[in-house]
Design a protein around this motif. Structure first.
Motif, PDB file in Angstrom:
ATOM      1  N   LEU A   1       0.819  -1.212   0.000  1.00  0.00           N
ATOM      2  CA  LEU A   1       0.000   0.000   0.000  1.00  0.00           C
ATOM      3  C   LEU A   1       0.852   1.260   0.000  1.00  0.00           C
ATOM      4  O   LEU A   1       0.457   2.278  -0.563  1.00  0.00           O
ATOM      5  CB  LEU A   1      -0.944   0.007   1.204  1.00  0.00           C
ATOM      6  N   ARG A   2       2.009   1.206   0.635  1.00  0.00           N
ATOM      7  CA  ARG A   2       2.913   2.358   0.646  1.00  0.00           C
ATOM      8  C   ARG A   2       3.592   2.548  -0.701  1.00  0.00           C
ATOM      9  O   ARG A   2       3.933   3.671  -1.075  1.00  0.00           O
ATOM     10  CB  ARG A   2       3.962   2.196   1.734  1.00  0.00           C
ATOM     11  N   LYS A   3       3.784   1.456  -1.412  1.00  0.00           N
ATOM     12  CA  LYS A   3       4.484   1.490  -2.696  1.00  0.00           C
ATOM     13  C   LYS A   3       3.617   2.078  -3.804  1.00  0.00           C
ATOM     14  O   LYS A   3       4.107   2.816  -4.658  1.00  0.00           O
ATOM     15  CB  LYS A   3       4.907   0.072  -3.063  1.00  0.00           C
ATOM     16  N   GLU A   4       2.319   1.759  -3.801  1.00  0.00           N
ATOM     17  CA  GLU A   4       1.415   2.252  -4.834  1.00  0.00           C
ATOM     18  C   GLU A   4      -0.012   2.319  -4.292  1.00  0.00           C
ATOM     19  O   GLU A   4      -0.375   1.568  -3.394  1.00  0.00           O
ATOM     20  CB  GLU A   4       1.483   1.372  -6.088  1.00  0.00           C
ATOM     21  N   PRO A   5      -0.834   3.212  -4.829  1.00  0.00           N
ATOM     22  CA  PRO A   5      -2.209   3.333  -4.344  1.00  0.00           C
ATOM     23  C   PRO A   5      -3.115   2.235  -4.907  1.00  0.00           C
ATOM     24  O   PRO A   5      -2.954   1.804  -6.047  1.00  0.00           O
ATOM     25  CB  PRO A   5      -2.646   4.710  -4.872  1.00  0.00           C
ATOM     26  N   PHE A   6      -4.048   1.792  -4.090  1.00  0.00           N
ATOM     27  CA  PHE A   6      -5.055   0.812  -4.506  1.00  0.00           C
ATOM     28  C   PHE A   6      -6.437   1.376  -4.201  1.00  0.00           C
ATOM     29  O   PHE A   6      -6.614   2.123  -3.235  1.00  0.00           O
ATOM     30  CB  PHE A   6      -4.867  -0.517  -3.759  1.00  0.00           C
ATOM     31  N   ASP A   7      -7.397   1.010  -5.015  1.00  0.00           N
ATOM     32  CA  ASP A   7      -8.771   1.460  -4.817  1.00  0.00           C
ATOM     33  C   ASP A   7      -9.529   0.561  -3.844  1.00  0.00           C
ATOM     34  O   ASP A   7     -10.508   0.994  -3.232  1.00  0.00           O
ATOM     35  CB  ASP A   7      -9.497   1.487  -6.168  1.00  0.00           C
ATOM     36  N   LEU A   8      -9.074  -0.690  -3.718  1.00  0.00           N
ATOM     37  CA  LEU A   8      -9.755  -1.667  -2.875  1.00  0.00           C
ATOM     38  C   LEU A   8      -8.760  -2.695  -2.398  1.00  0.00           C
ATOM     39  O   LEU A   8      -7.837  -3.054  -3.126  1.00  0.00           O
ATOM     40  CB  LEU A   8     -10.870  -2.363  -3.673  1.00  0.00           C
ATOM     41  N   VAL A   9      -8.945  -3.178  -1.157  1.00  0.00           N
ATOM     42  CA  VAL A   9      -8.149  -4.277  -0.625  1.00  0.00           C
ATOM     43  C   VAL A   9      -9.107  -5.409  -0.274  1.00  0.00           C
ATOM     44  O   VAL A   9     -10.021  -5.218   0.533  1.00  0.00           O
ATOM     45  CB  VAL A   9      -7.354  -3.855   0.633  1.00  0.00           C
ATOM     46  N   LEU A  10      -8.910  -6.576  -0.907  1.00  0.00           N
ATOM     47  CA  LEU A  10      -9.639  -7.789  -0.532  1.00  0.00           C
ATOM     48  C   LEU A  10      -8.763  -8.503   0.477  1.00  0.00           C
ATOM     49  O   LEU A  10      -7.695  -9.010   0.142  1.00  0.00           O
ATOM     50  CB  LEU A  10      -9.895  -8.689  -1.739  1.00  0.00           C
ATOM     51  N   LEU A  11      -9.206  -8.553   1.720  1.00  0.00           N
ATOM     52  CA  LEU A  11      -8.350  -8.963   2.824  1.00  0.00           C
ATOM     53  C   LEU A  11      -8.869 -10.233   3.479  1.00  0.00           C
ATOM     54  O   LEU A  11      -9.960 -10.250   4.054  1.00  0.00           O
ATOM     55  CB  LEU A  11      -8.294  -7.817   3.839  1.00  0.00           C
ATOM     56  N   ASP A  12      -8.075 -11.297   3.394  1.00  0.00           N
ATOM     57  CA  ASP A  12      -8.381 -12.550   4.084  1.00  0.00           C
ATOM     58  C   ASP A  12      -8.142 -12.334   5.578  1.00  0.00           C
ATOM     59  O   ASP A  12      -7.232 -11.616   5.967  1.00  0.00           O
ATOM     60  CB  ASP A  12      -7.469 -13.653   3.538  1.00  0.00           C
ATOM     61  N   VAL A  13      -8.938 -12.959   6.409  1.00  0.00           N
ATOM     62  CA  VAL A  13      -8.802 -12.803   7.854  1.00  0.00           C
ATOM     63  C   VAL A  13      -7.666 -13.676   8.397  1.00  0.00           C
ATOM     64  O   VAL A  13      -6.914 -13.262   9.267  1.00  0.00           O
ATOM     65  CB  VAL A  13     -10.134 -13.147   8.567  1.00  0.00           C
ATOM     66  N   MET A  14      -7.513 -14.866   7.858  1.00  0.00           N
ATOM     67  CA  MET A  14      -6.535 -15.832   8.368  1.00  0.00           C
ATOM     68  C   MET A  14      -5.272 -15.833   7.502  1.00  0.00           C
ATOM     69  O   MET A  14      -5.024 -16.782   6.762  1.00  0.00           O
ATOM     70  CB  MET A  14      -7.156 -17.230   8.403  1.00  0.00           C
ATOM     71  N   LEU A  15      -4.486 -14.785   7.578  1.00  0.00           N
ATOM     72  CA  LEU A  15      -3.240 -14.668   6.819  1.00  0.00           C
ATOM     73  C   LEU A  15      -2.050 -15.047   7.694  1.00  0.00           C
ATOM     74  O   LEU A  15      -2.061 -14.783   8.897  1.00  0.00           O
ATOM     75  CB  LEU A  15      -3.038 -13.230   6.330  1.00  0.00           C
ATOM     76  N   PRO A  16      -1.010 -15.618   7.096  1.00  0.00           N
ATOM     77  CA  PRO A  16       0.221 -15.832   7.864  1.00  0.00           C
ATOM     78  C   PRO A  16       0.933 -14.492   8.065  1.00  0.00           C
ATOM     79  O   PRO A  16       0.689 -13.533   7.344  1.00  0.00           O
ATOM     80  CB  PRO A  16       1.041 -16.762   6.958  1.00  0.00           C
ATOM     81  N   GLY A  17       1.807 -14.443   9.039  1.00  0.00           N
ATOM     82  CA  GLY A  17       2.569 -13.218   9.302  1.00  0.00           C
ATOM     83  C   GLY A  17       1.792 -12.258  10.178  1.00  0.00           C
ATOM     84  O   GLY A  17       2.076 -12.124  11.353  1.00  0.00           O
ATOM     85  N   MET A  18       0.800 -11.616   9.619  1.00  0.00           N
ATOM     86  CA  MET A  18      -0.082 -10.705  10.350  1.00  0.00           C
ATOM     87  C   MET A  18      -1.506 -11.019   9.900  1.00  0.00           C
ATOM     88  O   MET A  18      -1.785 -11.007   8.712  1.00  0.00           O
ATOM     89  CB  MET A  18       0.267  -9.240  10.024  1.00  0.00           C
TER      90      MET A  18
END
Length: 68
Positions: free
Chosen positions: A41-58
């Protein structure tokens, strides 16, 4: 063209989402780890984020809090 960030660790689901969105005219980027979302997100702008709840890492809830 709208850009969508897909945060999904399941490869089959991520590819299905990507293929569907790109066939409907959207530009996409797939990341498979919650720790990759914020830098993307810091690298480039996005209009939408489809975000899985159960991700590795964070997990998706923590990522959402960081985005907000």
């Amino acid at each position: 063209m709208a850009k969508i960030l897909i945060a999904e660790d399941d490869e089959k689901i991520a590819l299905l989402e990507r293929d569907y969105l790109e066939s409907n005219g959207y530009e996409t980027l797939v990341v498979r780890d919650g720790n990759q979302v914020i830098p993307s997100l810091r690298k480039e702008p996005f209009d939408l984020v489809l975000l899985d709840v159960m991700l590795p890492g964070m997990d998706g809830f923590s990522v959402c809090r960081r985005i907000r």
